[in-house]
Design an enzyme around this catalytic site. Structure first.
Site, mmCIF file in Angstrom:
data_model
loop_
_atom_site.group_PDB
_atom_site.id
_atom_site.type_symbol
_atom_site.label_atom_id
_atom_site.label_comp_id
_atom_site.label_asym_id
_atom_site.label_seq_id
_atom_site.Cartn_x
_atom_site.Cartn_y
_atom_site.Cartn_z
ATOM 1 N N LYS A 136 43.134 39.390 42.250
ATOM 2 C CA LYS A 136 41.808 39.734 42.441
ATOM 3 C C LYS A 136 41.170 38.542 41.516
ATOM 4 C CE LYS A 136 38.442 43.454 41.334
ATOM 5 N NZ LYS A 136 38.344 44.797 40.835
ATOM 6 N N SER A 211 35.711 47.909 43.241
ATOM 7 C CA SER A 211 35.312 46.349 43.525
ATOM 8 C C SER A 211 36.584 45.372 43.965
ATOM 9 C CB SER A 211 34.946 45.651 42.041
ATOM 10 O OG SER A 211 35.974 45.897 41.041
ATOM 11 N N SER A 235 37.735 51.391 41.169
ATOM 12 C CA SER A 235 37.685 49.896 41.936
ATOM 13 C C SER A 235 39.160 49.590 42.731
ATOM 14 C CB SER A 235 37.547 49.085 40.960
ATOM 15 O OG SER A 235 36.068 48.824 40.651
#
Length: 543
Positions: A136, A211, A235
């Protein structure tokens, strides 16, 4: 935190630079991407198999445990595996917009080092030898940008790899790409002005989640078999559920977080965690065991020094699973209710006890956690958006400006909410003790992957963040428009429930993954994964 250095430069120029950089990293592959169908279908899951060489598909379709079996015995070289995943990840980017950059030079150089090591020493360098791992974007990688979704952070670069990446690298992992994140990092959606909107590979009209939505979409398309996400309100679990992959929100202070770029004032009030998403349940355990076996607390003192403890299913009593069908505020849509009922029935047939687990003041839990997310009233995040002139994304506006709990707290007010948090944790522990269950089975959200910019109900995931309970997400079945029909008569439990039911669209949601969540108590990460493995084997998941 560094801010936008040239306010006279339009944010659109920065976004163009970001996207041009991404395109250049994809273009640096030695193999050109195949031509895509035009227009793209809404479901792109089959396109990689149609367009890529069968040898690439064979490698990238392997689960992480299968890949490691071949990598650790040198049946597959790290270079061959890395090349395959680089090509598939590049194609995934063209299909769902899931990458911030591809890392072919770094990844192939690392893969060649690993192959050379094996040739010289006759054994792998570590337990992850040659395994591609996606990352990420906000997790720091030496010399690379990490923006946390803000245009104003475009020039912010990491001086060294984040601690968790150092551990995985020593174990032999190969980092082949970095994945998209949303503006503010506080969306159950993945959209930013830097990189655009990440869409769901099952249906581009719905969200991949957030996210860590770049991770979810990439892994669903097999552009990665194991990735690193983060979770402060859902997330990791939202993208895993929306995209039909596996994800784990660990207990806080088990996985290192040093070296990430995370923008949230008063972060200590809600513990954010790093954790894995994977194409398999075993992939989650491989990640956790590898990291924890390295004794990361010796370098990061905030971590709790608890070794990895494999869980054994008790032989002297049946497992006891609590079934939390809803949170008494918002009732899940029909596909989720069906999946929960179906799995509960399978559990009983497998000799696993189930009991109805009643929610305990879940609405109060949301009031507490949403008051602790932005203790400066969202001032720092607002400045990070406004300083570049970039537009506010819809869900940034919702979480920061339309959330009545976002306030600039005085010391006394902050103390009050922290006391409320601890009181609630004690109440819930008592509630769990009275129910006497090994784990809770519950929805991941009130809907399967929703339409873009509509994911506004967090409490099915944030509930376990405020309690700091580990939670694993796993696929169960898929939406069937002919079976998952909305009831003719519906009585809403709340205004939020009424709003949620307006979002149900059986036709649009047809074929989307339906996932559930297994939750344990603090520091019972191994137990959660062990019980889930037992459930998967006994019940034949996914259906």
């Amino acid at each position: 935190m560094s801010r936008f250095k040239n306010p006279n430069r339009a944010w659109q120029e920065v976004a163009q630079e970001a996207q041009a950089h991404r395109e250049s990293t994809v273009a640096s592959l030695s193999y050109p991407l195949p031509e895509l169908p035009s227009p793209l279908p809404s479901n792109v899951l089959c396109i990689p198999s149609d367009l890529l060489d069968p040898s690439i598909i064979t490698i990238t379709n392997l689960l992480p445990e299968q890949l490691l079996e071949s990598l650790l015995t040198n049946k597959l070289t790290a270079t061959a595996v890395t090349n395959a995943f680089l090509q598939r990840a590049a194609l995934c980017q063209s299909l769902v917009n899931c990458l911030t950059e591809l890392l072919p030079c770094r990844a192939l150089a690392r893969a060649k080092e690993l192959d050379h090591y094996y040739q010289q020493h006759g054994h792998p360098i570590g337990p992850l030898h040659g395994l591609p791992v996606s990352v990420k974007e906000h997790i720091g990688m030496s010399g690379l940008r990490y923006t946390t979704g803000y245009v104003s952070f475009w020039n912010k670069t990491a001086k060294e790899d984040a601690h968790v990446l150092q551990i995985l690298s020593r174990a032999g992992a190969v980092f082949h790409c970095r994945t998209t994140i949303p503006q503010t990092m506080m969306h159950l959606e993945t959209d930013s002005n830097l990189f655009g909107v990440t869409v769901n590979p099952y249906n581009s009209a719905v969200t991949a989640g957030g996210s860590s939505g770049g991770e979810g979409a990439l892994i669903a398309l097999r552009g990665s078999c194991l990735g690193i996400g983060s979770d402060v309100g859902g997330s990791i679990r939202s993208p895993a559920a929306n995209c039909g992959v596996y994800g784990l929100k660990p207990t806080a202070f088990r996985i290192p977080t040093d070296g990430w770029g995370y923008m949230m004032a008063g972060a200590d009030t809600v513990d954010s965690v790093l954790g894995p998403l994977s194409t398999s349940l075993a992939g989650l355990a491989i990640f956790m065991k590898t990291v924890i076996d390295s004794s990361p607390w010796l370098a990061e003192p905030a971590l709790i020094p608890i070794p990895w403890r494999p869980y054994t299913i008790p032989s002297d009593r049946p497992l006891r699973i609590g079934i939390l069908s809803h949170d008494a505020v918002v009732r899940p849509h029909p596909p989720i209710t069906r999946a929960l009922s179906l799995l509960a029935s399978r559990l009983q047939s497998a000799g696993i006890q189930t009991v109805d687990f009643q929610p305990h003041l879940h609405d109060e839990a949301w009031a507490i956690i949403s008051s602790l997310y932005f203790t400066d009233g969202g001032a720092d995040d607002s400045e990070s958006i406004d300083s570049s002139g970039e537009p506010w994304r819809p869900l940034s506006t919702w979480i920061l400006k339309q959330n009545p709990c976002v306030k600039n707290l005085s010391v006394g007010e902050l103390t009050y909410w922290l006391e409320e948090r601890e009181t609630y944790r004690k109440e819930y522990a008592k509630h769990w003790n009275q129910m006497s269950v090994d784990a809770i089975l519950c929805p991941v959200g009130p809907s399967v992957a929703p339409k873009h910019n509509t994911a506004k109900y967090w409490p099915y995931t944030s509930q376990w963040n405020i309690l700091d309970y580990p939670a694993a997400v796993f696929p169960v079945c898929k939406v069937d428009k002919d079976v998952d029909v909305a009831p003719g008569h519906f009585k809403a439990m709340s205004g939020l429930d009424k709003e949620n039911w307006k979002l149900y669209d059986a036709e649009m949601f047809h074929g989307l993954p339906v996932s559930l969540q297994l939750v344990g108590r603090r520091f019972e990460d191994e137990k959660v994964l062990g019980i889930l493995q037992h459930i998967v084997e006994k019940c034949g998941l996914p259906f």
